[in-house]
Each structure stands twice: as structure tokens, then as C-alpha cells.
Write a protein that holds these residues in place. Sequence first.
Motif, short mmCIF file in Angstrom:
data_model
loop_
_atom_site.label_atom_id
_atom_site.label_comp_id
_atom_site.label_asym_id
_atom_site.label_seq_id
_atom_site.Cartn_x
_atom_site.Cartn_y
_atom_site.Cartn_z
N PHE A 51 0.88 -1.06 -0.18
CA PHE A 51 -0.24 0.02 0.30
C PHE A 51 0.83 1.27 0.26
CE2 PHE A 51 -2.96 -2.85 2.46
CZ PHE A 51 -4.16 -2.92 1.12
N ALA A 52 0.42 2.22 -0.88
CA ALA A 52 1.54 3.54 -1.14
C ALA A 52 1.03 4.49 -0.87
CB ALA A 52 2.28 3.56 -2.49
N PRO A 53 0.95 6.01 -0.66
CA PRO A 53 0.10 7.39 -0.48
C PRO A 53 -0.11 7.88 -2.09
CG PRO A 53 1.95 6.91 0.80
CD PRO A 53 2.21 5.94 0.49
N ASN A 54 -1.32 7.61 -1.93
CA ASN A 54 -1.75 8.24 -3.68
C ASN A 54 -1.42 9.71 -3.83
OD1 ASN A 54 -2.70 7.80 -6.08
ND2 ASN A 54 -4.51 8.56 -5.30
N GLY A 105 -3.56 11.26 -6.01
CA GLY A 105 -3.07 10.91 -7.73
C GLY A 105 -2.15 12.17 -8.74
N GLY A 106 -1.36 12.73 -7.56
CA GLY A 106 -0.30 13.90 -8.26
C GLY A 106 0.71 13.34 -8.59
N LYS A 107 1.34 13.70 -9.83
CA LYS A 107 2.46 14.12 -10.69
C LYS A 107 3.66 13.07 -10.02
CE LYS A 107 4.70 15.49 -13.94
NZ LYS A 107 5.51 17.10 -15.24
N ASP A 108 3.37 14.03 -9.15
CA ASP A 108 5.21 13.00 -8.32
C ASP A 108 4.63 12.12 -7.07
OD1 ASP A 108 6.93 14.07 -10.42
OD2 ASP A 108 6.52 16.07 -9.76
N SER A 109 3.45 11.58 -7.39
CA SER A 109 2.83 11.21 -5.54
C SER A 109 3.94 9.78 -5.35
CB SER A 109 1.84 10.27 -5.79
OG SER A 109 1.75 9.28 -6.77
N ASN A 110 3.87 9.34 -4.26
CA ASN A 110 4.55 8.37 -3.96
C ASN A 110 3.94 7.19 -4.57
OD1 ASN A 110 4.90 8.71 0.33
ND2 ASN A 110 6.07 9.11 -1.83
N LYS A 150 3.41 6.39 -7.16
CA LYS A 150 3.69 7.30 -8.77
C LYS A 150 5.52 6.32 -8.82
CE LYS A 150 0.17 9.32 -11.10
NZ LYS A 150 0.39 10.33 -11.97
N LEU A 151 5.81 6.41 -7.35
CA LEU A 151 7.62 6.23 -7.26
C LEU A 151 7.43 4.68 -7.09
CD1 LEU A 151 10.44 6.78 -7.11
CD2 LEU A 151 10.16 7.75 -5.62
N ALA A 152 6.61 4.58 -6.03
CA ALA A 152 5.92 2.97 -5.91
C ALA A 152 6.71 1.59 -7.25
CB ALA A 152 5.35 3.08 -4.89
N VAL A 153 5.58 2.74 -7.98
CA VAL A 153 5.81 1.40 -9.05
C VAL A 153 6.37 1.05 -10.05
CG1 VAL A 153 3.86 1.27 -11.21
CG2 VAL A 153 2.76 2.15 -9.02
#
Length: 339
Positions: free
Chosen positions: A292-295, A298-303, A305-308
Amino acid sequence: MRSKIFAGSSIIVALLMIAGIFFSLPYYVSKPGIAKELAPIIQVADGTEGKGSFMLTTVRMGRANIYSYVEAKLFDYVELYPVEAILHETETQEEYNARQLHMMAGSKLNAIEVAYKKAGYPVDYEYKGVYVVQVVPDMPAEGKLRSGDRIIKVDGQEFSSSERFIEYVGKKEAGDQVELTIKREDKTKTVNVSVKPFKDDPKKFGIGISLVDDKEIIVDPKVTVKTDEIGGPSAGLMFSLEIYDQLMEEDFTKGYKIAGTGTIDSKGTVGPIGGIDQKIVAADKAGAEIFFAPNEKGGKDSNYKLAVKTAQDIDSKMKVIPVDVIDDAIGYLEKLPKK
């Protein structure tokens, strides 16, 4: 003669190697830590036990020496940060450590409140005072208070929150004194501290401390959370999920190894953290199947997206799930088929 030169050279090399360990550079280094099961850490009285597990993830952080500096330059997911990026202005290492531990304490309180309310149990608090997190240099509290002190009374009066304490002291005039009753290392003592205007805001008066509330949560059934020396607020989400799982009859783990990270506030909102890529590495090494990662909405540089991206880069088979509130995680688990 050659043997003497060789011996002398060996001693010099050995001394240089030792110096490399103990000589601190003006950086902090962080690297992947561990993914640790929460069931042994968190115990709800008469709580249920799941077949799977929830895990918190950590980042190892410390002052850089020559070896860790080189390591950061050579290897992925080992990062360097200037000292000023980690410590607040004028903050000492001791104060930083205290700040991290108090942030963890606050995270635990929020996690317990969210989980119990979500499970339908009442929650209450007992207020105990405030903790001193940092003492501002060249202000009256310097030399009289220190990080970790617990202030329980001001001028002989108890107060109901840190806001009340700040409001009371802020009404004093420059040169006035306040009598503080504090607890330090299990000993109670009284200190007198004068009030002074702040340099950056001369109209504002204080004694020169940053502080956090010290309060105890009251719930039934009782819960114990043993975090030892783990600091910071980033385990809040996973604490909440483990507590909620133990309170409910249903097994939300469903046999899976579930890791994750994210702060949590008293309303159940999940916030971003630092080092998400390093935590993905730690979770993957521990065999986690879901993360589970903070979304961050849906921000461009979200946790998230970096996790994915990190999971893809290391060829991890973990499913990375975005969460903005704890209900997102619980909703996902409710639909998850049993393993």
C-alpha cells in the motif's frame, strides 16, 4: 628494514581505515531497511490472528562516513542528503532523534484512534502535558530545558493542550517569568524561565521551545504497540490496518504478506513519506505480495507513482496499491480473494 616499512605502512593503512569509519561527513545516508511483521509488535487484548501478515517498512538513516558516502555513489537506492536537509536549523542530533520518536508516538495514537473508531469502539484521551522536542538557541529555555523534558504544569496550573500552554505563555510580557514543573528521567523538578520576544517575530513572546502533546489514549479492549527505537510517522497506515484486523472477526490478510507505508491522521487520511523507493526494495526482499502506497490524490510525483516505477525497475511481483484514506486499503482487502 623492509619488514619495518611494511609494518609501518600497515599501521597507517589500518589507522586510515578506522578513521574512515569514525570521521563524519556533512551528509546523511539512507538505504533500504527492513519489512517487519506487525503482529509481534501490536497486541490487542483477545484480538484475532490472521493467516497472513501486515508489515511495516523502514529506511536506515545515519550520518555518512567515507565508506557509506562511496556506497551511495556506487549503488542504487542508497541516497545522500546534506545535513541541513535532515536537521532543522540549529537542531542537534539528540533533538532530531527525540523529534522522530515523538512523531512515532503521535502516529501510534492516530492509528489506534482510527482503527478503533472504524471497528465501532469508543475512544478517549488522558492529557499528561507536553514534550519538549527542541530548545531554541539564545532563548531563555536554553540551558534550563532540554529535548525530552515533559512539562506537566505552568505556574502551578495544569493545562489541557499544547495550544493552551502556548496561549498562556504568549500572553506574558518580556521579562516575565513562568514556573515550569517538569519531569526528566523519572524525576520531577521546577525551573523558572523568563519570557522573551522571538527574533523572527518581535511581537510574539515565548520561552524558546518547540513541543508536542503528551497524551494517553484510552480504549477497550486494550492495545499494546511496542516500537522500541523506531522513529518517524510513516508506519501509521500499517499500524491502523493491523489493529483493525485484530479487532475484527474477519481475517483481512487472507493469507497474504502485505506491506506498506504512509502517515495517518485522526480522520484516516493517508499522507506521503520519504524513501518510498527504498521501502519498496525492503518489502520486496521480505517477500511481500501487496504494498500500500500513499496516492496523494493522483499527484504527478506521488509516492504511489514512484513506488510503481521502483517495483518495475527491480522486477518485483508485488502489487502496488494506491491509497488516499484507510478505507481505500480496507476496501481493497475486502474484495481480495483468500489465498
